[in-house]
Scaffold this motif. Structure first.
Motif, PDB file in Angstrom:
ATOM      1  N   ARG A   1      49.342  44.253  37.555  1.00  0.00           N
ATOM      2  CA  ARG A   1      49.230  45.845  37.625  1.00  0.00           C
ATOM      3  C   ARG A   1      47.976  45.782  36.882  1.00  0.00           C
ATOM      4  NH1 ARG A   1      54.955  46.099  36.118  1.00  0.00           N
ATOM      5  NH2 ARG A   1      55.991  46.981  37.901  1.00  0.00           N
ATOM      6  N   PRO A   2      46.633  45.595  37.459  1.00  0.00           N
ATOM      7  CA  PRO A   2      45.438  45.407  36.691  1.00  0.00           C
ATOM      8  C   PRO A   2      44.955  46.783  36.243  1.00  0.00           C
ATOM      9  CG  PRO A   2      45.370  44.848  39.038  1.00  0.00           C
ATOM     10  CD  PRO A   2      46.600  44.972  38.761  1.00  0.00           C
ATOM     11  N   ALA A   3      45.361  47.936  36.724  1.00  0.00           N
ATOM     12  CA  ALA A   3      45.093  49.355  36.339  1.00  0.00           C
ATOM     13  C   ALA A   3      45.496  49.663  35.130  1.00  0.00           C
ATOM     14  CB  ALA A   3      45.310  50.332  37.459  1.00  0.00           C
ATOM     15  N   LEU A   4      46.642  48.889  34.618  1.00  0.00           N
ATOM     16  CA  LEU A   4      47.278  49.407  33.349  1.00  0.00           C
ATOM     17  C   LEU A   4      46.514  48.566  32.141  1.00  0.00           C
ATOM     18  CD1 LEU A   4      51.063  49.440  34.402  1.00  0.00           C
ATOM     19  CD2 LEU A   4      49.433  51.288  33.814  1.00  0.00           C
ATOM     20  N   GLY A   5      45.834  47.401  32.444  1.00  0.00           N
ATOM     21  CA  GLY A   5      45.388  46.423  31.543  1.00  0.00           C
ATOM     22  C   GLY A   5      43.768  46.556  31.313  1.00  0.00           C
ATOM     23  N   ASP A   6      43.511  45.972  30.321  1.00  0.00           N
ATOM     24  CA  ASP A   6      42.071  45.899  29.973  1.00  0.00           C
ATOM     25  C   ASP A   6      41.263  44.728  30.753  1.00  0.00           C
ATOM     26  OD1 ASP A   6      42.279  47.734  28.256  1.00  0.00           O
ATOM     27  OD2 ASP A   6      43.176  46.624  26.655  1.00  0.00           O
ATOM     28  N   PHE A   7      41.925  43.397  30.986  1.00  0.00           N
ATOM     29  CA  PHE A   7      41.250  42.215  31.610  1.00  0.00           C
ATOM     30  C   PHE A   7      42.400  41.712  32.798  1.00  0.00           C
ATOM     31  CE2 PHE A   7      43.256  40.773  27.800  1.00  0.00           C
ATOM     32  CZ  PHE A   7      44.060  39.541  28.501  1.00  0.00           C
ATOM     33  N   GLN A   8      41.689  40.970  33.394  1.00  0.00           N
ATOM     34  CA  GLN A   8      42.786  40.119  34.043  1.00  0.00           C
ATOM     35  C   GLN A   8      42.482  38.599  33.915  1.00  0.00           C
ATOM     36  OE1 GLN A   8      40.102  42.115  36.352  1.00  0.00           O
ATOM     37  NE2 GLN A   8      41.694  43.752  35.600  1.00  0.00           N
ATOM     38  N   THR A   9      43.648  37.754  33.851  1.00  0.00           N
ATOM     39  CA  THR A   9      43.432  36.357  33.541  1.00  0.00           C
ATOM     40  C   THR A   9      42.805  35.751  34.849  1.00  0.00           C
ATOM     41  OG1 THR A   9      45.640  36.693  32.570  1.00  0.00           O
ATOM     42  CG2 THR A   9      44.905  34.419  32.797  1.00  0.00           C
ATOM     43  N   PRO A  10      41.723  35.035  34.749  1.00  0.00           N
ATOM     44  CA  PRO A  10      41.119  34.248  35.630  1.00  0.00           C
ATOM     45  C   PRO A  10      41.944  32.957  35.741  1.00  0.00           C
ATOM     46  CG  PRO A  10      39.947  33.972  33.542  1.00  0.00           C
ATOM     47  CD  PRO A  10      40.915  34.925  33.436  1.00  0.00           C
ATOM     48  N   ALA A  11      41.591  32.060  36.994  1.00  0.00           N
ATOM     49  CA  ALA A  11      41.968  30.734  37.063  1.00  0.00           C
ATOM     50  C   ALA A  11      41.420  29.923  36.368  1.00  0.00           C
ATOM     51  CB  ALA A  11      41.826  30.535  38.581  1.00  0.00           C
ATOM     52  N   PHE A  12      41.946  28.986  35.517  1.00  0.00           N
ATOM     53  CA  PHE A  12      41.258  28.171  34.457  1.00  0.00           C
ATOM     54  C   PHE A  12      41.033  26.660  34.772  1.00  0.00           C
ATOM     55  CE2 PHE A  12      42.596  31.831  31.498  1.00  0.00           C
ATOM     56  CZ  PHE A  12      41.516  32.093  30.856  1.00  0.00           C
ATOM     57  N   ILE A  13      40.248  26.190  34.620  1.00  0.00           N
ATOM     58  CA  ILE A  13      40.275  24.583  34.582  1.00  0.00           C
ATOM     59  C   ILE A  13      40.004  24.357  33.192  1.00  0.00           C
ATOM     60  CG2 ILE A  13      38.974  22.501  35.201  1.00  0.00           C
ATOM     61  CD1 ILE A  13      37.976  24.266  37.640  1.00  0.00           C
ATOM     62  N   ASP A  14      41.086  23.348  32.603  1.00  0.00           N
ATOM     63  CA  ASP A  14      40.997  23.283  31.027  1.00  0.00           C
ATOM     64  C   ASP A  14      40.571  21.774  30.929  1.00  0.00           C
ATOM     65  OD1 ASP A  14      41.338  23.222  28.567  1.00  0.00           O
ATOM     66  OD2 ASP A  14      43.425  23.511  28.381  1.00  0.00           O
ATOM     67  N   ARG A  15      39.437  21.696  30.104  1.00  0.00           N
ATOM     68  CA  ARG A  15      39.028  20.212  29.623  1.00  0.00           C
ATOM     69  C   ARG A  15      38.757  20.351  28.404  1.00  0.00           C
ATOM     70  NH1 ARG A  15      40.561  19.215  34.137  1.00  0.00           N
ATOM     71  NH2 ARG A  15      39.440  18.132  35.826  1.00  0.00           N
ATOM     72  N   ASP A  16      39.754  20.951  27.325  1.00  0.00           N
ATOM     73  CA  ASP A  16      39.736  21.009  25.980  1.00  0.00           C
ATOM     74  C   ASP A  16      38.597  21.830  25.540  1.00  0.00           C
ATOM     75  OD1 ASP A  16      40.477  20.611  23.284  1.00  0.00           O
ATOM     76  OD2 ASP A  16      39.632  18.832  23.211  1.00  0.00           O
ATOM     77  N   GLN A  17      37.337  21.240  25.029  1.00  0.00           N
ATOM     78  CA  GLN A  17      35.996  22.113  24.597  1.00  0.00           C
ATOM     79  C   GLN A  17      35.695  22.901  26.123  1.00  0.00           C
ATOM     80  OE1 GLN A  17      35.156  22.512  21.557  1.00  0.00           O
ATOM     81  NE2 GLN A  17      36.327  20.801  20.442  1.00  0.00           N
ATOM     82  N   ILE A  18      35.817  22.182  27.133  1.00  0.00           N
ATOM     83  CA  ILE A  18      35.099  22.824  28.336  1.00  0.00           C
ATOM     84  C   ILE A  18      36.201  23.640  29.120  1.00  0.00           C
ATOM     85  CG2 ILE A  18      33.804  22.182  30.298  1.00  0.00           C
ATOM     86  CD1 ILE A  18      32.423  21.605  28.063  1.00  0.00           C
ATOM     87  N   VAL A  19      35.873  24.849  29.104  1.00  0.00           N
ATOM     88  CA  VAL A  19      36.919  25.566  29.952  1.00  0.00           C
ATOM     89  C   VAL A  19      36.226  26.469  30.990  1.00  0.00           C
ATOM     90  CG1 VAL A  19      38.695  27.514  29.922  1.00  0.00           C
ATOM     91  CG2 VAL A  19      38.543  25.981  27.902  1.00  0.00           C
ATOM     92  N   VAL A  20      36.519  26.246  32.436  1.00  0.00           N
ATOM     93  CA  VAL A  20      35.918  26.697  33.506  1.00  0.00           C
ATOM     94  C   VAL A  20      36.578  27.930  34.047  1.00  0.00           C
ATOM     95  CG1 VAL A  20      34.754  26.655  35.728  1.00  0.00           C
ATOM     96  CG2 VAL A  20      34.603  24.753  33.999  1.00  0.00           C
ATOM     97  N   ALA A  21      36.354  29.038  34.286  1.00  0.00           N
ATOM     98  CA  ALA A  21      37.135  30.222  34.553  1.00  0.00           C
ATOM     99  C   ALA A  21      36.353  30.893  35.658  1.00  0.00           C
ATOM    100  CB  ALA A  21      37.273  31.295  33.631  1.00  0.00           C
ATOM    101  N   ILE A  22      37.774  31.147  36.740  1.00  0.00           N
ATOM    102  CA  ILE A  22      36.997  31.857  38.149  1.00  0.00           C
ATOM    103  C   ILE A  22      37.885  33.005  38.227  1.00  0.00           C
ATOM    104  CG2 ILE A  22      37.096  31.619  40.604  1.00  0.00           C
ATOM    105  CD1 ILE A  22      37.206  28.258  40.065  1.00  0.00           C
TER     106      ILE A  22
END
Length: 461
Positions: free
Chosen positions: A104-125
């Motif tokens: 329900r994106p209209a109710l929130g402040d942000f959407q959760t992107p798709a993450f690539i987690d490499r500890d210190q390096i995080v890529v989000a789409i």
């Protein structure tokens, strides 16, 4: 840019997840192993044990109130009842938190992107919540090419950052050091689990760090579609300090370059050279001698009517290291996009690239040879002399009924294809009111563009 992705440090950060289903569990899994304080409310009861994260917070089987959400930085709400989700979002927002309401994106402040987690390096789409499955597919493709050692490598860089800054105060030299560190032996040692050896290698590089000599890359940008850039051109653009570009390079291509690279426009149009050629060459030499990595970015291919040969000679005379990165020349790209085969077993056994703008005082085109049968002419810079070109070809023996095609903005979203016959080439150009770069194609193969347009029309119908 429709959405802005900001990175939020998770140290000393309180994250709250509300919900009992799979959507809530997916949010919990994002923070497993993170330094955040994670609090989980499961008012609808606990899910099956097999679904629970391997490590994580104990669930509180209750609905949170304002006191429970106080001090939270991020709150994820995954409850079925929309009214209840909206109520919780207001409470969380009142407590100073940023809110994500699942599905329900209209109710929130942000959407959760798709993450690539490499500890210190995080890529989000992110897709702004419009296409999460597409974001997930893109994440899978990118994740496959990112080494697992990126995180440890970034951590090591963080440990040495202050030392490097003190030892190498010059910004340009410091950036060169990090590029050597991230692309050389030190990175390889981290990848095989030898951080101590990698640290020693970085310190060794630091002791010999010095500003590097500048270099020039003469790069073909292709016809305008950024996806037609070569991989090498893209890599060189990402490494450039200075980009000297002409008017045929669109913003979509420039957007693929490093964001902090200086851009110098030296565009030319017929009769209007904003920067003369000799000054462009002097600028390239000056920037390279200042230690910059210079990209001379030219539309199409730099060695096909792009004066790249002149610039190559100038760099060599000045003793500046120079490399050439070819591009997809406009004739190939425009013809392919318009469905025009440049050669064909039945119609054209050769193709000739020719410019209609000869050098002032230079040798005129050999119209008798260009008017020969069974060939395709790809005419660059020909719109301004279309009528004269057609008259010269007809006078040299080419049939007035020879098919022609004009391709404007080839390969770009605003591409136009205009077809007709040679005797009306000047009229076609005049009526088209061309505003973008255009190529003219003369020969029997040009008729294929009309045939392709007919097929497209039938499909659309």
């Amino acid at each position: 840019m429709r959405v802005f992705l900001a990175s939020i440090p998770l140290e000393n950060t309180r994250v709250v997840v509300i919900g009992s289903g799979e959507a809530a569990l997916a949010k919990l899994r994002l923070f497993v192993g993170s330094p955040a304080e994670v609090v989980w409310f499961a008012p609808e009861g606990l899910p099956e044990a097999a679904s629970l994260p391997l490590s994580g917070p104990q669930a509180r089987q209750q609905m949170p109130d304002a006191a429970d959400l106080s001090g939270s930085r991020l709150v994820f709400i995954a409850v079925e009842d929309e009214a209840e989700a909206a109520r919780l979002a207001e409470i969380a927002r009142g407590a100073g938190a940023q809110v994500n309401v699942v599905d329900r994106p209209a109710l929130g402040d942000f959407q959760t992107p798709a993450f690539i987690d490499r500890d210190q390096i995080v890529v989000a789409i992110a897709t702004g919540g419009t296409a999460p499955i597409l974001a997930r597919d893109l994440r899978s493709k990118i994740e496959a090419i990112l080494p697992a050692a990126l995180g440890p490598l970034a951590r090591l860089a963080g440990e040495l950052r202050d030392t490097v800054k003190t030892t190498v105060p010059d910004f340009l030299a410091r950036r060169r050091f990090w590029e050597r560190a991230f692309r050389g032996t030190a990175a390889d040692l981290v990848a095989v689990g030898k951080p101590a050896e990698a640290r020693r290698e970085m310190l060794r590089l630091l002791n010999v760090a010095a500003p590097e000599a500048g270099v020039v890359h003469i790069v073909g940008a292709g016809p305008g579609d950024p996806e037609l850039l070569t991989l090498k051109a893209l890599r060189v653009l990402q490494d450039a300090d200075v980009i000297i570009h002409d008017r045929l390079v669109p913003e979509a291509v420039l957007a693929r370059a490093r964001r902090d690279a200086r851009r110098l426009y030296v565009g030319k149009t017929r009769g209007d050279h904003s920067v003369p050629q000799d000054q462009i060459e002097a600028l390239m030499i000056e920037e390279a001698r200042a230690g910059q990595r210079v990209v001379r970015l030219k539309g199409g291919d730099p060695f096909v009517f792009g004066r790249g040969g002149e610039e190559l000679e100038a760099m060599r005379r000045a003793g500046v290291p120079v490399f050439v990165v070819p591009g997809v020349t406009a004739a190939l790209a425009c013809a392919a996009s318009a469905g025009i085969p440049l050669t064909h077993r039945d119609h054209a056994q050769s193709v000739t690239f020719v410019t209609a703008q000869e050098k002032p005082g230079g040798i005129a085109p050999d119209w008798a040879r260009l008017a020969g049968p069974n060939q395709t002419l790809a005419i660059y810079m020909g719109a301004g002399r279309a009528a004269e070109t057609a008259a010269s070809l007809i006078a040299a023996g080419r049939s007035q009924a020879t098919p022609v095609a004009i391709v404007e903005n080839g390969s770009r979203p605003d591409e136009r294809v205009i077809t007709g016959t040679l005797d009306d080439l000047g009229g076609l150009v005049a009526r088209a009111n061309l505003t973008g770069p255009a190529l003219l194609f003369v020969g029997e193969c040009a008729a294929f563009s009309a045939a392709q347009l007919d097929v497209r029309a039938e499909v659309a119908a």
